[in-house]
Design an enzyme around this catalytic site. Structure first.
Site, short mmCIF file in Angstrom:
data_model
loop_
_atom_site.label_atom_id
_atom_site.label_comp_id
_atom_site.label_asym_id
_atom_site.label_seq_id
_atom_site.Cartn_x
_atom_site.Cartn_y
_atom_site.Cartn_z
N LEU A 40 45.75 79.83 55.27
CA LEU A 40 46.07 78.29 55.61
C LEU A 40 44.89 77.29 54.97
CD1 LEU A 40 47.22 79.32 59.30
CD2 LEU A 40 48.83 78.99 57.24
N GLY A 94 40.40 82.59 55.75
CA GLY A 94 41.47 82.73 54.69
C GLY A 94 40.65 83.45 53.40
N TYR A 125 42.49 81.20 58.04
CA TYR A 125 42.37 79.60 57.97
C TYR A 125 41.31 79.28 57.48
CZ TYR A 125 42.45 74.88 59.90
OH TYR A 125 42.17 73.49 59.82
N CYS A 126 41.18 78.49 56.36
CA CYS A 126 40.05 77.87 56.07
C CYS A 126 39.03 78.93 55.41
CB CYS A 126 39.12 76.95 56.66
SG CYS A 126 37.89 75.99 55.89
N LEU A 127 37.76 78.86 55.62
CA LEU A 127 36.97 79.79 55.22
C LEU A 127 37.38 81.14 55.74
CD1 LEU A 127 34.33 80.55 53.66
CD2 LEU A 127 33.03 79.71 55.85
#
Length: 583
Positions: free
Chosen positions: A342, A318, A314-316
């Site tokens: 994500l 990812g 998720y975010c960073l």
């Protein structure tokens, strides 16, 4: 060369410290913004506008037309209070939605503001010779100034506030003043916002049952207890961002992605990141890769005995997972059954408005601000995010809380958002320079262990989620992974923003998404063409992800043990663990 000339000059280190200290002092005074960047952008804009008589003529003509439109509206509204406005607000601008803004003289104030806003957009864009970055900064700065002086922000020019004052006999202002001083005191004491105390980690948020099965200096690995009699043989590893605490993916029981996944018959593991301090200043991105996803994969395969793992970032987290996957593919490590991203960027040439804060001068300011402390505090990053959506996150809060005297009820997502973490100096500096500024990962210049990696080497199937109103990782930027790898890619565009779009449990109202799969090595679509072709579905994207994972997983088996002491992974305590509680 004489030997004395080869020795380092002791003055060099002294000068470096002096320069860093001076830059750090500037950073503290400007809240981490580079005055040089703002000055360069303003001079670039002003000088090119000064030598553009055609643009000046155009702006003068636009100004004249707007005056005429305003005069026409004044004349029409004097005869008919329901006269059509001279200009409509942008779809996302709800500041003037109340019927009180249609009454004179407030309708004239609102229309004047909107016309002025439109003119300043024209004045700060489309000037030949101005760099794209400087144009974006000037357009953003003009918008911030206009939002600051919007008529909605002042009692004398806001009819909604005036009505509220009359209705409450001025009590709303007294309540607002009390709220203001309460917030100031909490900020001065370093306390979280009012209402966050109702959301306690391990009690009513981050409550999914599990065990910490591994810990190193950078992360704890949580294994969650199964909630079904059998599970799929491939476990799921979730790599959250370390900008915030992991439990956005395990909020309340009703919107916990972890609980939903275990309910679908998966063994779920989650990384919980350590909140770094000054002593962690030298932790870099490769430390996060080795001590994070790689260490987690080693533990998971040992505990479960599975040769394959579904990984989600998720975010960073990812972005880090993408780097990890590319390095694994280069080295012949085939443990990833699939990869889910994500709201995570892998290409940073168009990072959205967050890129306004990233150039050489701005990076120098941030580096030296972090150098003095050894980390970047979450409040500084949060301030940047507030600026990106000042109308929604800053001025609407001032209006609602301090002028109308009404506190917005605290919810789990807001409480999580106030539970920030720090980022170590080396990692964040490297992240900003190698990824945001130089785009090394997408351009094939990113090295791991001294050798270049390429996202094109990833062949595991991808499930990639972007959100429609994402100001942190714009969906069109997330979509660019189609151009970087030929792997089978299922892309989802879901309603909501960077956080609320991901925390989108089945059953939540007014949710929709589009989904389309590009087969392995198939031709990529640009974002516009993709959106035209991708079918729309109502509901939560979680269900589509569950079906996608199901087709790439084996037949159900008995669940694995919690931890594996005989393999060096004993249970170390109950979830949510200790790292998530670090302040």
């Amino acid at each position: 060369m004489p030997a004395e000339q080869e020795r380092p000059d002791p003055l060099d280190s002294i000068c470096d410290v002096l320069d860093r200290a001076a830059a750090s002092a500037v950073a503290q005074a400007t809240f981490g913004l580079s005055p040089s960047t703002l000055a360069l952008a303003a001079s670039d804009w002003a000088m090119h506008l000064a030598r553009s008589p055609g643009k000046q003529l155009q702006l003068g003509a636009k100004l004249s037309r707007k005056y005429l439109r305003m005069l026409d509206f004044v004349a029409r509204s004097a005869k008919d209070p329901d006269a059509a406005p001279a200009i409509e607000p942008l779809p996302q601008d709800r500041r003037f939605a109340d019927a009180a803004w249609k009454q004179p003289p407030f309708n004239l104030l609102a229309q004047s503001f909107l016309l002025n806003q439109q003119w300043w957009h024209a004045a700060t864009t489309g000037i030949g010779g101005v760099s794209r970055h400087h144009e974006d900064i000037m357009e953003f700065t003009a918008r911030q100034m206009l939002d600051m002086f919007a008529p909605t922000n002042f009692i004398a020019t806001n009819p909604v506030v005036q009505q509220r004052i009359v209705e409450t006999g001025g009590q709303c202002l007294a309540d607002g003043m009390r709220h203001f001083f309460e917030d100031v005191q909490r900020t001065a004491r370093g306390e979280r916002p009012v209402g966050t105390e109702d959301f306690v980690v391990g009690e009513n948020v981050a409550t999914a049952r599990g065990k910490v099965v591994f810990r190193n200096r950078l992360m704890e690995l949580i294994q969650y207890e199964p909630t079904t009699e059998t599970v799929r043989p491939e476990p799921v590893l979730i790599v959250p961002a370390w900008i915030m605490k992991y439990y956005i993916l395990d909020l309340s029981p009703g919107n916990s992605l972890v609980r939903w996944l275990t309910g679908q018959g998966y063994t779920v593991f989650m990384i919980s990141w350590h909140n770094p301090g000054t002593q962690d200043r030298d932790l870099d991105l490769d430390d996060y890769r080795r001590l994070g996803p790689i260490a987690a994969l080693d533990a998971i395969t040992a505990i479960t005995g599975s040769a394959k793992v579904h990984a989600a970032g998720y975010c960073l987290g990812g972005t880090l997972l993408s780097i990890t996957a590319a390095a694994m593919a280069r080295d012949g490590d085939t443990r990833l059954a699939s990869m889910t991203l994500l709201a995570a960027q892998t290409e940073f040439s168009e990072p959205g408005e967050l890129g306004l804060f990233i150039d050489e001068a701005q990076l120098n300011i941030l580096e030296n601000m972090m150098w003095s402390h050894g980390f970047l505090d979450s409040s500084q990053m949060g301030g940047a995010f507030q600026l990106l959506r000042s109308n929604d996150l800053l001025w609407s809060h001032v209006l609602q809380t301090y002028l109308l005297g009404e506190r917005e009820p605290m919810i789990d997502l807001m409480a999580w958002n106030a539970d920030g973490t720090r980022m170590p100096y080396a990692m964040h500096s490297e992240y900003l320079s190698r990824l945001f500024l130089n785009d090394d990962l997408a351009e094939g210049k990113y090295e791991v262990d001294g050798r270049t990696i390429a996202l094109a080497a990833i062949r595991a199937p991808l499930f990639v989620v972007g959100t429609e109103r994402d100001h942190v990782a714009p969906w069109k930027s997330v979509h660019k992974i189609h151009m970087l790898t030929g792997a089978e890619t299922t892309f989802v565009l879901t309603s909501g923003g960077h956080n609320a779009g991901i925390v989108s449990e089945p059953g939540r109202k007014n949710r929709h998404f589009q989904v389309l799969t590009r087969e392995m090595d198939g031709p990529p679509l640009d974002p516009t063409a993709w959106r035209e072709r991708a079918p729309r579905q109502e509901g939560s994207w979680w269900t589509a992800w569950g079906e996608w994972l199901g087709t790439r997983s084996g037949a159900s088996v008995p669940p694995p043990s919690m931890g594996a002491a005989d393999k060096g992974y004993p249970t170390l305590g109950d979830a949510p663990g200790s790292y998530v509680l670090e302040k």
